[in-house]
Design an enzyme around this catalytic site. Structure first.
Site, PDB file in Angstrom:
ATOM      1  N   ASP A 193      37.980  37.360  38.010  1.00 57.62           N
ATOM      2  CA  ASP A 193      37.942  37.325  39.475  1.00 57.62           C
ATOM      3  C   ASP A 193      36.509  37.455  39.956  1.00 57.62           C
ATOM      4  O   ASP A 193      35.921  38.535  39.889  1.00 57.62           O
ATOM      5  CB  ASP A 193      38.772  38.480  40.052  1.00 57.62           C
ATOM      6  CG  ASP A 193      40.256  38.193  39.998  1.00 57.62           C
ATOM      7  OD1 ASP A 193      40.660  37.076  40.385  1.00 57.62           O
ATOM      8  OD2 ASP A 193      41.014  39.077  39.577  1.00 57.62           O
ATOM      9  N   HIS A 232      38.670  32.571  38.829  1.00 58.88           N
ATOM     10  CA  HIS A 232      39.135  32.521  40.218  1.00 58.88           C
ATOM     11  C   HIS A 232      37.936  32.831  41.109  1.00 58.88           C
ATOM     12  O   HIS A 232      37.507  33.979  41.205  1.00 58.88           O
ATOM     13  CB  HIS A 232      40.262  33.555  40.396  1.00 58.88           C
ATOM     14  CG  HIS A 232      40.769  33.663  41.802  1.00 58.88           C
ATOM     15  ND1 HIS A 232      41.567  34.709  42.225  1.00 58.88           N
ATOM     16  CD2 HIS A 232      40.600  32.865  42.884  1.00 58.88           C
ATOM     17  CE1 HIS A 232      41.860  34.549  43.503  1.00 58.88           C
ATOM     18  NE2 HIS A 232      41.288  33.453  43.933  1.00 58.88           N
ATOM     19  N   GLY A 259      40.694  40.309  47.051  1.00 58.01           N
ATOM     20  CA  GLY A 259      39.567  41.239  47.112  1.00 58.01           C
ATOM     21  C   GLY A 259      39.763  42.487  46.268  1.00 58.01           C
ATOM     22  O   GLY A 259      38.798  43.044  45.778  1.00 58.01           O
ATOM     23  N   PHE A 260      41.013  42.902  46.107  1.00 57.70           N
ATOM     24  CA  PHE A 260      41.254  44.164  45.406  1.00 57.70           C
ATOM     25  C   PHE A 260      42.529  44.079  44.575  1.00 57.70           C
ATOM     26  O   PHE A 260      43.496  43.434  44.992  1.00 57.70           O
ATOM     27  CB  PHE A 260      41.402  45.322  46.415  1.00 57.70           C
ATOM     28  CG  PHE A 260      40.194  45.479  47.285  1.00 57.70           C
ATOM     29  CD1 PHE A 260      39.123  46.274  46.873  1.00 57.70           C
ATOM     30  CD2 PHE A 260      40.081  44.793  48.488  1.00 57.70           C
ATOM     31  CE1 PHE A 260      37.974  46.397  47.665  1.00 57.70           C
ATOM     32  CE2 PHE A 260      38.942  44.896  49.286  1.00 57.70           C
ATOM     33  CZ  PHE A 260      37.894  45.711  48.870  1.00 57.70           C
ATOM     34  N   GLY A 293      45.819  46.169  42.818  1.00 59.74           N
ATOM     35  CA  GLY A 293      46.645  47.312  43.199  1.00 59.74           C
ATOM     36  C   GLY A 293      47.272  47.220  44.584  1.00 59.74           C
ATOM     37  O   GLY A 293      47.771  48.209  45.107  1.00 59.74           O
ATOM     38  N   ASP A 313      49.302  35.383  42.275  1.00 56.60           N
ATOM     39  CA  ASP A 313      48.350  36.451  41.969  1.00 56.60           C
ATOM     40  C   ASP A 313      48.380  37.493  43.080  1.00 56.60           C
ATOM     41  O   ASP A 313      48.180  37.156  44.246  1.00 56.60           O
ATOM     42  CB  ASP A 313      46.956  35.803  41.869  1.00 56.60           C
ATOM     43  CG  ASP A 313      45.853  36.783  41.547  1.00 56.60           C
ATOM     44  OD1 ASP A 313      46.138  37.957  41.292  1.00 56.60           O
ATOM     45  OD2 ASP A 313      44.690  36.340  41.555  1.00 56.60           O
ATOM     46  N   SER A 334      46.647  45.295  37.602  1.00 55.66           N
ATOM     47  CA  SER A 334      46.994  46.716  37.429  1.00 55.66           C
ATOM     48  C   SER A 334      48.282  46.923  36.634  1.00 55.66           C
ATOM     49  O   SER A 334      48.366  47.860  35.841  1.00 55.66           O
ATOM     50  CB  SER A 334      47.073  47.419  38.786  1.00 55.66           C
ATOM     51  OG  SER A 334      47.901  46.718  39.674  1.00 55.66           O
TER      52      SER A 334
HETATM   53  C1  DX5 Z   1      42.952  39.976  44.067  1.00 57.38           C
HETATM   54  C2  DX5 Z   1      42.689  39.381  42.729  1.00 57.38           C
HETATM   55  C3  DX5 Z   1      43.791  39.643  41.793  1.00 57.38           C
HETATM   56  C4  DX5 Z   1      43.963  41.079  41.517  1.00 57.38           C
HETATM   57  C5  DX5 Z   1      45.395  41.334  41.242  1.00 57.38           C
HETATM   58  O1  DX5 Z   1      41.892  39.726  44.862  1.00 57.38           O
HETATM   59  O2  DX5 Z   1      42.545  38.005  42.822  1.00 57.38           O
HETATM   60  O3  DX5 Z   1      43.655  38.936  40.572  1.00 57.38           O
HETATM   61  O4  DX5 Z   1      43.161  41.497  40.472  1.00 57.38           O
HETATM   62  O5  DX5 Z   1      45.560  42.680  41.025  1.00 57.38           O
HETATM   63  P1  DX5 Z   1      47.001  43.312  40.908  1.00 57.38           P
HETATM   64  O6  DX5 Z   1      47.725  42.600  39.844  1.00 57.38           O
HETATM   65  O7  DX5 Z   1      46.702  44.749  40.588  1.00 57.38           O
HETATM   66  O8  DX5 Z   1      47.622  43.135  42.258  1.00 57.38           O
END
Ligand code: DX5
Length: 215
Positions: free
Chosen positions: A37, A66, A145-146, A148, A174, A197
């Protein structure tokens, strides 16, 4: 493109980055792709990592990049250099059809596959100009962006519509994917599930990956 019924793609965003090699080695026998990412602190309100982090990483897993960046075209070369298998850029970052086609063609010329991603609020119609040229469409089920965050079920309708119109397309999802939401994603027609996560926080990572595969 997809021969398997579902690809499981761990995202390194929530692994222990101080031990990246060990973390990747811990899952590589069970997963299909490895997602990287890339965030620029501009397209999304977070910064992550770039190609230098991957330069010395040893893995048999195909690298799925990504790009959550505002200038994807300028960032392609560094990921070609580390052997990316797939590179996905965001529709919201590249408005013009000519620019989108140019990026897709650069990716293809480098021998990689090309994906286009849609944020939760962006309709499938926004990629009507290039949907037949990409190898993968990524439907985000959180605001990027994050890791979890909570899965947004309201995006599933986009997956259903896309699958109906494009039976052969690789549809990746995703964000917030666990053993329960994975089942919903697959039912809607997704065949590539990214998870950070749920996999890297699990005591039993092999079990977590298998739970996604069989959901
Ligand atoms: C979000 C990322 C995802 C993220 C998913 O911005 O593109 O790939 O890491 O994290 P989880 O699976 O924890 O939601």
């Amino acid at each position: 493109m997809a021969k398997k019924s579902v690809f499981i793609t761990p995202s390194i965003l929530s692994c222990d980055l101080a031990h990246l090699q060990d973390e990747v080695t811990s899952i590589e026998s069970y997963a299909d792709w490895l997602q990287v990412d890339v965030m620029d602190g501009h397209f999304v309100p977070n910064l992550s990592f770039g190609a230098p982090v991957l330069k010395h990483l040893k893995t048999s897993l195909p690298l799925d990049v990504h790009l959550m960046v505002s200038n994807p075209k300028e960032r392609l070369k560094e990921f070609f250099a580390v052997g990316a298998k797939n590179i996905t850029f965001h529709a919201e970052a590249v408005a013009s059809t000519a620019d989108r086609k140019d990026i897709i063609s650069h990716i293809h010329k480098a021998g990689a596959t090309a994906g286009i991603a849609l944020n939760p609020g962006t309709p499938v119609s926004a990629i009507g100009d290039v949907v037949d040229e990409v190898d993968l469409v990524l439907i985000m089920s959180v605001h990027p962006g994050f890791s979890g965050q909570k899965f947004m079920p309201e995006v599933l309708g986009k997956v259903t519509a896309l699958r109906k119109a494009h039976p052969e397309l690789m549809i990746q999802m995703d964000g917030g994917i666990d053993s329960l939401t994975a089942a919903e994603c697959k039912k809607a027609g997704a065949n590539n599930l990214v998870s950070a996560s749920f996999i890297f926080d699990a005591q039993d990572r092999k079990g977590a990956i298998e739970a996604l595969r069989t959901a």
